[in-house]
Design a protein around this motif. Structure first.
Motif, PDB file in Angstrom:
ATOM      1  N   ASN A 174       0.956  -1.345  -0.156  1.00  0.00           N
ATOM      2  CA  ASN A 174       0.028  -0.046   0.069  1.00  0.00           C
ATOM      3  C   ASN A 174       1.062   1.202  -0.016  1.00  0.00           C
ATOM      4  OD1 ASN A 174      -3.170  -0.101   0.414  1.00  0.00           O
ATOM      5  ND2 ASN A 174      -2.144  -1.961   1.834  1.00  0.00           N
ATOM      6  N   TRP A 222       0.641   5.486   0.170  1.00  0.00           N
ATOM      7  CA  TRP A 222      -0.128   6.616   0.509  1.00  0.00           C
ATOM      8  C   TRP A 222       0.908   7.767   0.241  1.00  0.00           C
ATOM      9  CZ3 TRP A 222      -0.963   2.468   3.704  1.00  0.00           C
ATOM     10  CH2 TRP A 222      -2.030   1.901   3.698  1.00  0.00           C
ATOM     11  N   THR A 223       0.708   8.722  -1.007  1.00  0.00           N
ATOM     12  CA  THR A 223       1.788   9.706  -1.360  1.00  0.00           C
ATOM     13  C   THR A 223       1.575  10.749  -0.307  1.00  0.00           C
ATOM     14  OG1 THR A 223       0.273  10.473  -2.948  1.00  0.00           O
ATOM     15  CG2 THR A 223       1.807   9.041  -3.611  1.00  0.00           C
ATOM     16  N   ASP A 224       0.429  11.151   0.155  1.00  0.00           N
ATOM     17  CA  ASP A 224       0.188  12.324   1.044  1.00  0.00           C
ATOM     18  C   ASP A 224       1.262  12.473   1.942  1.00  0.00           C
ATOM     19  OD1 ASP A 224      -1.309  13.620  -0.648  1.00  0.00           O
ATOM     20  OD2 ASP A 224      -3.086  13.389   0.108  1.00  0.00           O
ATOM     21  N   LEU A 283      -2.583   1.997  -4.741  1.00  0.00           N
ATOM     22  CA  LEU A 283      -2.014   3.490  -4.426  1.00  0.00           C
ATOM     23  C   LEU A 283      -3.312   4.103  -4.109  1.00  0.00           C
ATOM     24  CD1 LEU A 283       0.116   5.401  -5.189  1.00  0.00           C
ATOM     25  CD2 LEU A 283      -0.649   5.367  -7.594  1.00  0.00           C
ATOM     26  N   GLU A 284      -3.047   5.003  -2.861  1.00  0.00           N
ATOM     27  CA  GLU A 284      -4.217   5.713  -2.296  1.00  0.00           C
ATOM     28  C   GLU A 284      -5.447   4.937  -2.163  1.00  0.00           C
ATOM     29  OE1 GLU A 284      -2.188   8.351  -1.941  1.00  0.00           O
ATOM     30  OE2 GLU A 284      -1.380   9.040  -3.823  1.00  0.00           O
ATOM     31  N   ASN A 285      -5.323   3.719  -1.675  1.00  0.00           N
ATOM     32  CA  ASN A 285      -6.311   2.625  -1.305  1.00  0.00           C
ATOM     33  C   ASN A 285      -7.204   2.055  -2.530  1.00  0.00           C
ATOM     34  OD1 ASN A 285      -6.188   2.903   1.304  1.00  0.00           O
ATOM     35  ND2 ASN A 285      -7.209   4.932   1.392  1.00  0.00           N
ATOM     36  N   LYS A 286      -6.524   2.436  -3.711  1.00  0.00           N
ATOM     37  CA  LYS A 286      -7.183   1.918  -5.036  1.00  0.00           C
ATOM     38  C   LYS A 286      -6.323   0.829  -5.622  1.00  0.00           C
ATOM     39  CE  LYS A 286      -9.722   5.949  -6.671  1.00  0.00           C
ATOM     40  NZ  LYS A 286      -8.730   7.012  -6.228  1.00  0.00           N
ATOM     41  N   TRP A 323      -4.121  -0.644  -7.754  1.00  0.00           N
ATOM     42  CA  TRP A 323      -2.984  -0.240  -9.068  1.00  0.00           C
ATOM     43  C   TRP A 323      -2.349  -1.219  -9.885  1.00  0.00           C
ATOM     44  CZ3 TRP A 323       2.425   1.660  -8.051  1.00  0.00           C
ATOM     45  CH2 TRP A 323       3.045   2.180  -9.295  1.00  0.00           C
TER      46      TRP A 323
END
Ligand code: ADP
Ligand code: MG
Length: 518
Positions: A44, A46-48, A189-192, A194
């Protein structure tokens, strides 16, 4: 069991920034998962919050090891300097988790076997903030690091743009997957979701335009080559010329050049092949300590591998694999007869104790018994290099260092036994019970390349010319010979068969003359 490496060993290991990007964090964590024997890895991102989480179904980490894993230079993979020459895992420096603890906030949840699962949070020194807490979790490990680089604004500012970093991660995961095709991957990627790759045929999942029938491969004990048939697939850049050494994609310009050279004059101008070369080298033959991210490695015996790779690629490119290709090949190669697609041969007699006389509807054949058998044995060795233990060890005297090395390369169990004497405890299967085993083994020890070893072994084990054969034996030999991939010549290049076609015979005997009614 986790060890802290002694300072002397630490100094030998290429130090450096193991983790300098999100992609390298993904690489280190995924490699740990693979080292733990996982065949399912879920990542997983999470870029933020600059967060990476890697979950695997590997063997887990014990309670006591959890207390130490993130301390500097702690690893379960090596213990001392000697082990450095025997690395079979992707990791060994014991730096990655410590580095991640320093760079962000590190949490691990892990469960080993039927023990409870524990969760631990680590401080920047890699020490546990709390004692491991019991929690519910499947067998395996989750490592999560959040706020990577948060305390290092200078490093943050040097990172490329996020889309570029995402591309780096994708490339990283693809390389890991290509090198470890037994692993299934799910990347969010961001919970989706990818990326998703199932274990097995990874290449065609990454390159959807490629058909699995466009790929051919050849597998030896220590080398696997997979390539796209040049008449069906090529690329504008050499981005799929990949060298994989012991399950890691590496940058090895000399070997990449070897691959490209092997395709010379086989591809259109300015096009490049798809070719993956998996090398299984003995850990003592290489040095990973040249590059902090292990992207470069030095192999002993580079030339041996270069020749071996060239030979294998040539063989794959020559070899008729599928009916369609076979036909194309034979259209190009005029005058070449396909023994393998010819009707089954029937042995009739032995001539001069050297040739087998055989026939089928297409004519008569004289097959030299020795070379035909040699070809059969050679291909059998290529397909399956078998070393078997022997009850009575053999002693060899006066070997050079190269000879001992060559025997080791063949996987023969050889060890020193007093001065100038070596004891051999296993042999190639063909040599077991062979009356000349010792002489032949000595000959083999002089061969640098595996193909030479196999050719020599096949030659020495094949039925000799001058040996009387019964019909059943002759039938077996020609049947096996007909089924070989390369029936035209023996491994040394001598022809095997003389074919007199029935059409030619008819012409020679003027059978078209009309004399009377019959
Ligand atoms: P290295 O991989 O060089 O040993 P790391 O810092 O990456 O060093 O990991 C330290 C140790 O933590 C490893 O040797 C291993 O014992 C343990 N470890 C790390 N990740 C995992 C995992 N996913 N599963 C099981 N053990 C792990
Ligand atoms: Mg590691």
């Amino acid at each position: 069991m986790i060890n802290t490496l002694p300072p002397a060993v630490v100094r030998l290991i290429a130090a450096g920034e193991v983790i300098d990007s999100l992609a390298s964090a993904v690489r280190e964590l995924a490699e740990n998962a693979i080292d733990a024997g996982a065949n399912r890895i879920v990542i997983n991102i999470w870029t933020d919050s600059f967060t990476i989480q890697v979950t695997d179904n590997g063997k887990g980490i014990s309670y006591s090891d959890l207390l130490q894993v993130a301390l500097p230079h702690t690893t379960s993979k090596i213990a001392n300097q000697e082990d450095l020459t025997n690395i079979t895992t992707l990791g060994f420096r014991g730096e990655a988790l410590h580095c991640l603890a320093q760079l962000g906030k590190l949490t691990i949840i892990s469960r080993q076997g039927s023990a409870p699962a524990y969760q631990v949070d680590y401080n920047q020194q890699g020490e546990c903030i709390n004692l491991p807490r019991e929690t519910a979790f499947a067998e395996g490990t989750t490592v999560k690091v959040t706020n990577l680089f948060a305390h290092y604004p200078q490093r943050l500012s040097m990172l490329p743009s996020m889309p570029q970093q995402i591309r780096q991660i994708q490339k990283q995961v693809y390389n890991l997957a290509i090198a470890n095709p037994h692993v299934s991957w799910q990347i969010y990627l961001e919970n989706k979701e990818w990326l998703k790759l199932w274990a097995g045929d990874i290449i065609t999942q990454i390159l959807p335009n490629l058909n699995s029938t466009d790929l051919v491969s050849l597998d030896y004990r220590d080398l696997q080559v997979i390539l796209g048939l040049p008449d069906r697939y090529h690329r504008p850049r050499p981005d799929w010329v990949k060298v994989i050494i012991n399950r890691r994609v590496v940058h090895y310009p000399e070997l990449e050049q070897t691959i490209l050279n092997s395709f010379q004059r086989k591809l259109p101008r300015n096009r490049y092949p798809l070719c993956l070369v998996h090398i299984k080298a003995s850990p003592s033959q290489m040095d990973w300590n040249r590059h902090p991210a292990k992207l470069e490695v030095y192999l002993d015996q580079l030339q041996y591998w270069q020749t071996y790779i060239t030979d294998t690629i040539c063989r794959l490119l020559e070899r008729p694999i599928q009916p369609k290709t076979t036909r194309q090949l034979f259209q190009v190669a005029e005058n070449s007869i396909s023994y393998s697609t010819a009707p089954q041969l029937c042995a009739i007699a032995q001539v001069l104790k050297t040739y087998i006389l055989a026939e089928n509807s297409q004519g008569i054949y004289l097959i030299e018994q020795h070379t035909a058998h040699e070809r059969v044995l050679y291909e059998h060795l290529e397909d399956q290099w078998q070393i078997v233990p022997i009850p009575e060890p053999i002693l060899l005297h006066g070997l050079t260092e190269t000879q001992v090395f060559n025997l080791t390369k063949m996987a023969v169990d050889i060890s020193e036994f007093g001065s100038n004497t070596w004891v051999v405890r296993s042999l190639p299967k063909l040599l077991v019970d062979h009356p000349e085993a010792v002489a032949i083994l000595t000959e083999l020890s002089q061969q640098e390349e595996m193909s030479g070893v196999m050719a020599q072994l096949a030659c020495r084990s094949a039925i000799k010319n001058g040996t009387e054969l019964d019909l059943a034996t002759m039938q077996t030999i020609i049947q096996q010979w007909q089924a070989t991939r390369n029936p035209h010549t023996c491994p040394h290049g001598r022809p095997i068969c003389l074919h007199l076609k029935s059409n030619d015979l008819a012409r020679i005997f003027r059978r078209n003359w009309l004399i009377g009614n019959s």
